[in-house]
Design a protein around this motif. Sequence first.
Motif, PDB file in Angstrom:
ATOM      1  N   THR A 138       0.835  -1.201   0.000  1.00  0.00           N
ATOM      2  CA  THR A 138       0.000   0.000   0.000  1.00  0.00           C
ATOM      3  C   THR A 138       0.870   1.251   0.000  1.00  0.00           C
ATOM      4  O   THR A 138       1.858   1.341   0.738  1.00  0.00           O
ATOM      5  CB  THR A 138      -0.968   0.016   1.194  1.00  0.00           C
ATOM      6  OG1 THR A 138      -1.774   1.197   1.138  1.00  0.00           O
ATOM      7  CG2 THR A 138      -0.235  -0.041   2.529  1.00  0.00           C
ATOM      8  N   ALA A 139       0.477   2.196  -0.844  1.00  0.00           N
ATOM      9  CA  ALA A 139       1.183   3.474  -0.915  1.00  0.00           C
ATOM     10  C   ALA A 139       0.575   4.507   0.014  1.00  0.00           C
ATOM     11  O   ALA A 139       1.286   5.309   0.619  1.00  0.00           O
ATOM     12  CB  ALA A 139       1.165   3.996  -2.349  1.00  0.00           C
ATOM     13  N   ALA A 140      -0.769   4.481   0.130  1.00  0.00           N
ATOM     14  CA  ALA A 140      -1.447   5.500   0.923  1.00  0.00           C
ATOM     15  C   ALA A 140      -2.243   4.928   2.086  1.00  0.00           C
ATOM     16  O   ALA A 140      -2.529   5.637   3.048  1.00  0.00           O
ATOM     17  CB  ALA A 140      -2.382   6.316   0.024  1.00  0.00           C
ATOM     18  N   GLY A 141      -2.651   3.662   2.003  1.00  0.00           N
ATOM     19  CA  GLY A 141      -3.394   3.027   3.086  1.00  0.00           C
ATOM     20  C   GLY A 141      -4.890   3.274   3.056  1.00  0.00           C
ATOM     21  O   GLY A 141      -5.623   2.749   3.897  1.00  0.00           O
ATOM     22  N   PRO A 164       3.181  -6.799   2.489  1.00  0.00           N
ATOM     23  CA  PRO A 164       4.630  -6.979   2.341  1.00  0.00           C
ATOM     24  C   PRO A 164       5.402  -5.666   2.271  1.00  0.00           C
ATOM     25  O   PRO A 164       6.515  -5.574   2.783  1.00  0.00           O
ATOM     26  CB  PRO A 164       4.753  -7.756   1.022  1.00  0.00           C
ATOM     27  CG  PRO A 164       3.416  -8.401   0.833  1.00  0.00           C
ATOM     28  CD  PRO A 164       2.442  -7.421   1.391  1.00  0.00           C
ATOM     29  N   VAL A 165       4.816  -4.646   1.621  1.00  0.00           N
ATOM     30  CA  VAL A 165       5.531  -3.397   1.410  1.00  0.00           C
ATOM     31  C   VAL A 165       4.562  -2.229   1.591  1.00  0.00           C
ATOM     32  O   VAL A 165       3.398  -2.301   1.174  1.00  0.00           O
ATOM     33  CB  VAL A 165       6.184  -3.352   0.002  1.00  0.00           C
ATOM     34  CG1 VAL A 165       5.179  -3.588  -1.094  1.00  0.00           C
ATOM     35  CG2 VAL A 165       6.924  -2.047  -0.222  1.00  0.00           C
ATOM     36  N   ALA A 166       5.032  -1.156   2.233  1.00  0.00           N
ATOM     37  CA  ALA A 166       4.165  -0.008   2.478  1.00  0.00           C
ATOM     38  C   ALA A 166       5.011   1.226   2.743  1.00  0.00           C
ATOM     39  O   ALA A 166       6.174   1.137   3.135  1.00  0.00           O
ATOM     40  CB  ALA A 166       3.243  -0.267   3.672  1.00  0.00           C
ATOM     41  N   SER A 167       4.388   2.379   2.541  1.00  0.00           N
ATOM     42  CA  SER A 167       5.032   3.640   2.904  1.00  0.00           C
ATOM     43  C   SER A 167       4.800   3.914   4.386  1.00  0.00           C
ATOM     44  O   SER A 167       3.831   3.421   4.988  1.00  0.00           O
ATOM     45  CB  SER A 167       4.442   4.788   2.077  1.00  0.00           C
ATOM     46  OG  SER A 167       3.098   5.041   2.467  1.00  0.00           O
ATOM     47  N   VAL A 191       8.749   4.507  -3.347  1.00  0.00           N
ATOM     48  CA  VAL A 191       8.535   4.791  -4.766  1.00  0.00           C
ATOM     49  C   VAL A 191       7.182   4.257  -5.227  1.00  0.00           C
ATOM     50  O   VAL A 191       6.330   5.003  -5.713  1.00  0.00           O
ATOM     51  CB  VAL A 191       9.666   4.186  -5.617  1.00  0.00           C
ATOM     52  CG1 VAL A 191       9.424   4.431  -7.097  1.00  0.00           C
ATOM     53  CG2 VAL A 191      11.019   4.764  -5.195  1.00  0.00           C
ATOM     54  N   SER A 192       6.976   2.957  -5.068  1.00  0.00           N
ATOM     55  CA  SER A 192       5.725   2.325  -5.472  1.00  0.00           C
ATOM     56  C   SER A 192       5.670   0.932  -4.868  1.00  0.00           C
ATOM     57  O   SER A 192       6.688   0.382  -4.438  1.00  0.00           O
ATOM     58  CB  SER A 192       5.620   2.228  -7.003  1.00  0.00           C
ATOM     59  OG  SER A 192       6.606   1.339  -7.502  1.00  0.00           O
ATOM     60  N   GLY A 196       8.848  -3.091  -4.851  1.00  0.00           N
ATOM     61  CA  GLY A 196       9.271  -4.090  -3.889  1.00  0.00           C
ATOM     62  C   GLY A 196       9.382  -5.487  -4.472  1.00  0.00           C
ATOM     63  O   GLY A 196       9.835  -6.409  -3.788  1.00  0.00           O
ATOM     64  N   TYR A 197       8.994  -5.645  -5.740  1.00  0.00           N
ATOM     65  CA  TYR A 197       8.951  -6.958  -6.379  1.00  0.00           C
ATOM     66  C   TYR A 197       9.839  -6.994  -7.619  1.00  0.00           C
ATOM     67  O   TYR A 197       9.789  -6.084  -8.451  1.00  0.00           O
ATOM     68  CB  TYR A 197       7.522  -7.290  -6.813  1.00  0.00           C
ATOM     69  CG  TYR A 197       6.537  -7.442  -5.681  1.00  0.00           C
ATOM     70  CD1 TYR A 197       6.230  -8.693  -5.173  1.00  0.00           C
ATOM     71  CD2 TYR A 197       5.897  -6.328  -5.129  1.00  0.00           C
ATOM     72  CE1 TYR A 197       5.315  -8.848  -4.138  1.00  0.00           C
ATOM     73  CE2 TYR A 197       4.989  -6.466  -4.097  1.00  0.00           C
ATOM     74  CZ  TYR A 197       4.699  -7.722  -3.605  1.00  0.00           C
ATOM     75  OH  TYR A 197       3.799  -7.874  -2.581  1.00  0.00           O
ATOM     76  N   ALA A 198      10.610  -8.070  -7.742  1.00  0.00           N
ATOM     77  CA  ALA A 198      11.372  -8.264  -8.975  1.00  0.00           C
ATOM     78  C   ALA A 198      10.445  -8.606 -10.130  1.00  0.00           C
ATOM     79  O   ALA A 198      10.660  -8.192 -11.267  1.00  0.00           O
ATOM     80  CB  ALA A 198      12.402  -9.380  -8.780  1.00  0.00           C
ATOM     81  N   SER A 199       9.396  -9.365  -9.837  1.00  0.00           N
ATOM     82  CA  SER A 199       8.380  -9.722 -10.838  1.00  0.00           C
ATOM     83  C   SER A 199       7.022  -9.329 -10.288  1.00  0.00           C
ATOM     84  O   SER A 199       6.623  -9.786  -9.204  1.00  0.00           O
ATOM     85  CB  SER A 199       8.427 -11.223 -11.122  1.00  0.00           C
ATOM     86  OG  SER A 199       7.378 -11.590 -12.004  1.00  0.00           O
TER      87      SER A 199
END
Length: 229
Positions: A138-141, A164-167, A191-192, A196-199
């Motif tokens: 999530t970028a903004a939640g 897994p990934v968040a701001s 960033v986005s 956070g993901y290679a794929s």
Amino acid sequence: MDTPFRHRTEAGEKLARLLLHLAGREDVTVLALPHGGVPVAFEVARVLEAPLDLTLVQPVLHAMGPARREVTLGWLGYPAALRLHDATINALNLSDEELGQAISRARRQLRQRLRAMRPGAPAPSLEGRTVVLVDEGTAAGVALRRTAGLLRRAGARALVAAVPVASEEALRLLDGAFEEVVCCYRPEPFVSVSSGYASHPDVTDAEVRALLAPAWGHGDNPGHPIPSP
């Protein structure tokens, strides 16, 4: 810099390790925000040995004026919950018929989305449950927080946000809406989610159905139907 997750399956595995204190509990349900949250949640539910389902939020919209500008009157959720913005409805002076039509349209649209992604099965009861709400990041939640309000209306006793990934901004927003917030990776600067993901390919409706099917005995366990590099 290397990305922390090769793909969503690995992200779900790593996220599940942070949730092991919930493993084996009979009151836990895992709900995923589609589309990308479903393969992540699949791994979380597998490790926790918990039931898995989708959660969806559909806006209740009313079109105004010659330009047919759409105004949001509230939100309809799955599992079933409805939250209306009374101040907006009163300001627009909508009739009961107009409001009823807007809610009916939202219900039809929600049913269409569910049919596309979810195998046929009864909706889960959330009454008294601890719900682990999972997204791919999530970028903004905002979506997670909005969903949390509807899940509480549906009877959830406690809510855990798991991403897994968040701001850092998103995590601060979620902190007041959930009993627990779990995140593996908090990049700074953010960033986005996809960074956070290679794929990070798109997840299709068919892939969502394949992941959800084993939860209700539809077909064989698909393992990891989304290809992993």
